[in-house]
Write an enzyme that holds these catalytic residues in place. Structure first.
Site, PDB file in Angstrom:
ATOM      1  N   LYS A 133      -3.110  -8.681  -6.756  1.00 36.41           N
ATOM      2  CA  LYS A 133      -3.510  -9.720  -7.718  1.00 36.41           C
ATOM      3  C   LYS A 133      -4.746 -10.425  -7.196  1.00 36.41           C
ATOM      4  O   LYS A 133      -4.912 -10.570  -5.979  1.00 36.41           O
ATOM      5  CB  LYS A 133      -2.388 -10.768  -7.879  1.00 36.41           C
ATOM      6  CG  LYS A 133      -2.447 -11.493  -9.206  1.00 36.41           C
ATOM      7  CD  LYS A 133      -1.904 -10.606 -10.298  1.00 36.41           C
ATOM      8  CE  LYS A 133      -1.866 -11.279 -11.639  1.00 36.41           C
ATOM      9  NZ  LYS A 133      -1.089 -10.443 -12.587  1.00 36.41           N
ATOM     10  N   LYS A 179       7.019  -4.372 -10.469  1.00 33.36           N
ATOM     11  CA  LYS A 179       6.828  -3.970 -11.871  1.00 33.36           C
ATOM     12  C   LYS A 179       6.405  -2.503 -11.966  1.00 33.36           C
ATOM     13  O   LYS A 179       6.960  -1.732 -12.734  1.00 33.36           O
ATOM     14  CB  LYS A 179       5.743  -4.878 -12.468  1.00 33.36           C
ATOM     15  CG  LYS A 179       5.603  -4.815 -13.947  1.00 33.36           C
ATOM     16  CD  LYS A 179       4.509  -5.757 -14.417  1.00 33.36           C
ATOM     17  CE  LYS A 179       4.759  -7.201 -14.008  1.00 33.36           C
ATOM     18  NZ  LYS A 179       3.772  -8.119 -14.592  1.00 33.36           N
ATOM     19  N   ASP A 233       7.690   3.200 -13.165  1.00 29.79           N
ATOM     20  CA  ASP A 233       7.151   4.457 -12.615  1.00 29.79           C
ATOM     21  C   ASP A 233       5.648   4.622 -12.828  1.00 29.79           C
ATOM     22  O   ASP A 233       5.187   5.675 -13.284  1.00 29.79           O
ATOM     23  CB  ASP A 233       7.885   5.668 -13.220  1.00 29.79           C
ATOM     24  CG  ASP A 233       9.298   5.782 -12.674  1.00 29.79           C
ATOM     25  OD1 ASP A 233       9.520   5.408 -11.515  1.00 29.79           O
ATOM     26  OD2 ASP A 233      10.182   6.233 -13.430  1.00 29.79           O
ATOM     27  N   HIS A 268       0.830  -1.212   0.000  1.00 29.15           N
ATOM     28  CA  HIS A 268       0.000   0.000   0.000  1.00 29.15           C
ATOM     29  C   HIS A 268       0.862   1.259   0.000  1.00 29.15           C
ATOM     30  O   HIS A 268       0.397   2.318   0.396  1.00 29.15           O
ATOM     31  CB  HIS A 268      -0.919  -0.005   1.231  1.00 29.15           C
ATOM     32  CG  HIS A 268      -1.908  -1.123   1.202  1.00 29.15           C
ATOM     33  ND1 HIS A 268      -2.065  -2.031   2.230  1.00 29.15           N
ATOM     34  CD2 HIS A 268      -2.787  -1.513   0.248  1.00 29.15           C
ATOM     35  CE1 HIS A 268      -3.002  -2.902   1.914  1.00 29.15           C
ATOM     36  NE2 HIS A 268      -3.449  -2.618   0.712  1.00 29.15           N
ATOM     37  N   HIS A 269       2.127   1.142  -0.420  1.00 20.78           N
ATOM     38  CA  HIS A 269       2.975   2.343  -0.395  1.00 20.78           C
ATOM     39  C   HIS A 269       2.458   3.398  -1.364  1.00 20.78           C
ATOM     40  O   HIS A 269       2.759   4.568  -1.225  1.00 20.78           O
ATOM     41  CB  HIS A 269       4.440   1.993  -0.692  1.00 20.78           C
ATOM     42  CG  HIS A 269       4.702   1.668  -2.134  1.00 20.78           C
ATOM     43  ND1 HIS A 269       4.277   0.507  -2.721  1.00 20.78           N
ATOM     44  CD2 HIS A 269       5.326   2.363  -3.111  1.00 20.78           C
ATOM     45  CE1 HIS A 269       4.630   0.505  -3.991  1.00 20.78           C
ATOM     46  NE2 HIS A 269       5.277   1.617  -4.257  1.00 20.78           N
ATOM     47  N   LYS A 282      -2.986  -2.324  -7.686  1.00 20.71           N
ATOM     48  CA  LYS A 282      -3.374  -2.675  -9.053  1.00 20.71           C
ATOM     49  C   LYS A 282      -2.840  -4.052  -9.388  1.00 20.71           C
ATOM     50  O   LYS A 282      -1.700  -4.384  -9.048  1.00 20.71           O
ATOM     51  CB  LYS A 282      -2.747  -1.642 -10.011  1.00 20.71           C
ATOM     52  CG  LYS A 282      -3.114  -1.812 -11.440  1.00 20.71           C
ATOM     53  CD  LYS A 282      -4.113  -0.747 -11.860  1.00 20.71           C
ATOM     54  CE  LYS A 282      -4.697  -0.975 -13.226  1.00 20.71           C
ATOM     55  NZ  LYS A 282      -5.474  -2.207 -13.340  1.00 20.71           N
TER      56      LYS A 282
END
Ligand code: NAD
Length: 469
Positions: free
Chosen positions: A104, A92, A97, A62-63, A68
């Site tokens: 997932k 990834k 960036d 959660h940084h 996603k």
């Protein structure tokens, strides 16, 4: 004993982390999966039968928010695999960036043995379960396609979510990989394959690297073998062929086919759909053992099917000079070691197959801005370019033809904008990874350099936010 994907990913992480000067606790936090949610839900089938389906969503980091990552439909998927795939998403996104944390999802079903109606019921119920647990939303967690899912499933996800949250203006940004008619972006379906080929073009443009591998510069004439002919494999093959490379073989579960003159991916898919098998494709040599395809003499091998395909057993027989990882985790650490010792250049998954999430990012931005890329400026840009052409004509006395005018003063459209953003991202990220390796030879290879870079970026995000009070 064979390793799990999670052990492989953590092994790769540890190798790079050992060379980072981050605090130990921070490294542990980056490596850990922040949350994994397992649930089971009943689905009623057309014949009245009730089936209990297992499903997961893992949010690795959660940084950055939202998190996603794709949704996988597979009978063989388990919780450890979902955690590993979520971790790969974190690294990834950092490498290219894209400002998301990794996640997932998976549903334990074989999509090839289900009717469309069953898949729709399962998908809609899965989204309901995610929504109940606050595991989906434009600013929370945004799924996308992965193996076994595609545009159709993402349309069901979007439709279910928007029905559950009719008050949300940005609801369509809850998922990416949607059909264009439902808020998708042009170029997303083919983005992972396209990104792989942009990456390969950048790799093959480095004259000194190509010389060291005994290969010529550029994609033209390169002999490519592709494993898998699903979303990633099909589009990777298509763009390789369009850039002048020759796809000399495909390997799928029922076997492999090879033709040194080059194979047309559409003709192969048509043959496989019609006959039920890739074998027997006219003019090609058929090999009933799929793994034989991976061992063919070629310049580039693109594993684009599933994890753990290049192992200690078959890596010694791999003859490709470049391995371009289309799938997530296709190479085990033992195989990686063997390939490195042979001088094979491995382009790692956390960089090479990032095209999908890069264009998903563009789709998410499009959904938040509620406007198609290029819509506002296309006519204005075309008119400005035309004025420029007229000025050139006056200054030089050269008159452009109508055909030249149409090309030179066309204005940007969504597909071109998306592809140029993807190409720029893949090229820039490759140089960042390659420069990192050159600056720190102890990293040894591109994979360790990519992990090192990802760890540094995630660490910086944590430290800058000061989230350890
Ligand atoms: P897909 O389901 O569309 O296609 C998978 C292909 O692999 C099929 O052609 C299938 O026949 C083949 N295959 C399955 N098992 C095989 C085996 N044992 N040997 C040879 N071939 C086999 O899936 P996809 O979306 O193309 O994803 C493939 C890989 O790429 C997965 O690892 C996925 O996580 C990864 N990936 C996908 C995306 C995306 O945008 N779809 C993005 C990044 C990474």
């Amino acid at each position: 004993m064979s390793r799990s994907l999670e052990e492989s990913v953590n092994g790769y992480f540890d190798r790079a982390a050992a060379l980072c000067d981050c605090p130990r606790g921070l490294l542990e936090q980056i490596r850990a999966c922040n949350g994994v949610h397992a649930f089971q839900f009943p689905v009623r089938h057309a014949d009245g039968r009730i089936e209990v389906v297992r499903a997961w969503r893992a949010e690795h980091s959660h940084h950055k928010l939202p998190t996603k990552g794709g949704i996988r439909y597979s009978a063989a998927v388990d919780e450890s695999e979902v955690r590993a795939l979520a971790a790969l998403m974190t690294y990834k996104c950092a490498v290219v960036d894209v400002p998301f944390g990794g996640a997932k999802g998976a549903v334990q079903v074989d999509p090839h043995r289900r009717s469309v109606e069953e898949l729709e019921r399962i998908t809609r119920r899965y989204v309901y379960e995610l929504s109940q647990r606050n595991l989906i939303g434009p600013g929370i967690d945004v799924p996308a396609p992965d193996a076994g899912t595609g545009e159709r499933e993402m349309a069901w996800v979007a439709d279910t979510y928007t029905a559950l949250h009719p008050e949300q203006l940005d609801a369509l940004a809850c998922v990416t990989g949607k059909p264009v008619t439902l808020g998708g972006v042009r170029g997303r379906k083919e983005a992972t394959g396209q990104g792989l080929v942009y990456a390969l073009a950048e790799v093959c443009a480095q004259a000194d690297d190509m010389k060291a591998l005994g290969l010529g510069v550029g994609l033209d004439g390169k002999r490519v073998v592709v494993q898998g002919i699903g979303n990633v494999g099909y589009h990777a093959a298509r763009f390789c062929r369009e850039r002048g490379a020759r796809v000399i073989a495909f390997a799928v579960p029922e076997g492999a086919i090879a033709d040194p003159r080059g194979l047309d991916e559409d003709a192969v898919v048509e043959h496989r759909t019609r006959t039920g098998s890739i074998l027997g494709f006219p003019g090609a040599t058929s090999m009933p053992r799929s793994r034989d395809g991976l061992e063919l003499d070629c310049d580039v091998l693109v594993p684009a099917a599933l994890e753990n395909q290049l192992t200690a057993e078959n890596a010694p027989a791999v003859r490709a000079r470049i391995v371009l990882e289309g799938a997530n985790g296709p190479t085990t650490p033992e195989a990686d070691e063997i390939l490195r010792a042979k001088g094979t250049l491995v382009i790692p998954d956390i960089y090479a197959n990032a095209g999908g999430v890069v264009v998903s990012y563009f789709e998410w931005l499009k959904n938040l801005s509620h406007v198609r890329f290029g819509r506002l400026e296309r006519r204005h840009r075309a008119a400005s370019d035309l004025k420029l052409l007229h000025a050139v004509e006056r200054a030089t006395g050269h008159a452009f033809s109508e055909a030249e005018r149409a090309v030179l003063a066309d204005g940007p459209d969504e597909r071109r904008i998306v592809n140029s953003g993807l190409e720029e991202t893949m090229a820039a990220a490759y140089h960042e990874v390659r420069d990192t390796l050159r600056a720190r030879p102890a990293l040894n290879d591109l994979r360790t350099a990519a992990f090192y870079l990802a760890i540094q970026k995630v660490a910086r995000a944590y430290l800058e936010r000061g989230i350890f009070p």
